[in-house]
Design a protein around this motif. Sequence first.
Motif, short mmCIF file in Angstrom:
data_model
loop_
_atom_site.label_atom_id
_atom_site.label_comp_id
_atom_site.label_asym_id
_atom_site.label_seq_id
_atom_site.Cartn_x
_atom_site.Cartn_y
_atom_site.Cartn_z
N GLN A 33 0.85 -1.18 0.00
CA GLN A 33 0.00 0.00 0.00
C GLN A 33 0.89 1.24 0.00
O GLN A 33 2.02 1.19 0.48
CB GLN A 33 -0.91 -0.01 1.24
CG GLN A 33 -1.78 -1.26 1.32
CD GLN A 33 -2.57 -1.35 2.60
OE1 GLN A 33 -2.78 -0.36 3.30
NE2 GLN A 33 -3.04 -2.55 2.91
N TYR A 97 -2.22 -9.37 9.03
CA TYR A 97 -2.92 -8.12 8.74
C TYR A 97 -2.04 -6.91 9.01
O TYR A 97 -2.34 -5.81 8.61
CB TYR A 97 -4.19 -8.04 9.60
CG TYR A 97 -3.91 -8.20 11.07
CD1 TYR A 97 -4.07 -9.43 11.70
CD2 TYR A 97 -3.44 -7.13 11.83
CE1 TYR A 97 -3.80 -9.58 13.05
CE2 TYR A 97 -3.16 -7.28 13.17
CZ TYR A 97 -3.34 -8.50 13.78
OH TYR A 97 -3.07 -8.66 15.11
N LYS A 98 -0.95 -7.10 9.75
CA LYS A 98 -0.14 -5.95 10.16
C LYS A 98 0.67 -5.40 8.99
O LYS A 98 1.20 -6.15 8.17
CB LYS A 98 0.79 -6.35 11.30
CG LYS A 98 0.05 -6.65 12.59
CD LYS A 98 1.01 -6.98 13.72
CE LYS A 98 1.70 -8.30 13.51
NZ LYS A 98 2.50 -8.68 14.69
N LEU A 99 0.76 -4.08 8.94
CA LEU A 99 1.55 -3.41 7.92
C LEU A 99 2.93 -3.07 8.46
O LEU A 99 3.07 -2.67 9.61
CB LEU A 99 0.87 -2.11 7.48
CG LEU A 99 -0.42 -2.21 6.70
CD1 LEU A 99 -0.93 -0.82 6.37
CD2 LEU A 99 -0.23 -3.01 5.42
#
Lengths: 111, 116
Positions: A33, A97-99
């Motif tokens: 992202q 799920y962690k960025l």
Amino acid sequence: GQQVMQIPQYQHVQEGEDFTTYCNSSTTLSNIQWYKQRPGGHPVFLIQLVKSGEVKKQKRLTFQFGEAKKNSSLHITATQTTDVGTYFCAGARSNDYKLSFGAGTTVTVRA
Amino acid sequence: SAVISQKPSRDICQRGTSLTIQCQVDSQVTMMFWYRQQPGQSLTLIATANQGSEATYESGFVIDKFPISRPNLTFSTLTVSNMSPEDSSIYLCSVEGAGHGNYGYTFGSGTRLTVV
């Protein structure tokens, strides 16, 4: 430690010129992202890339995801003063799920 | 996409005191994330807050220093306890759902904390 490396840290650009910021991950990512943070502001989501080799465009911004899903780039054409800010890439690994955020590229524009 | 109201926007605190930061989301979300951003630096995840269970903390962050509450699916607080000047930073909450298809993350406007 940080898993996503981003270069350059600073980019000083003449208005109208192009520039690119790069991200590299030590591991394969499920997606990457990109965010933009204006001076004094908070990060704002720009785009997500999921597929190997994916290319997406938003007006003057072109985002790429590498074939191995370990690197990405953001290319801005014809830089404007509104492009000023810090651009962060953020990668997510599969089943996580962690960025993990890159260090960011801070862009200044000379009029 | 979700809208987050975070407060306070900034504060100046005495060392040894505590500050509680609040985030209110306009929709129900499963997970809320708390980040720290030191001046000129990137974002570091402090913890993930799930409703109905204890928060999950990242390496280097502990519950005694950064207690988190998550009483329901739209609200969370982060407390910075027994503050020292090293805690001066921007604290941000975040939830999933910034773009179409519910991907990307939305951030609160941040709390700029200065400890003196």
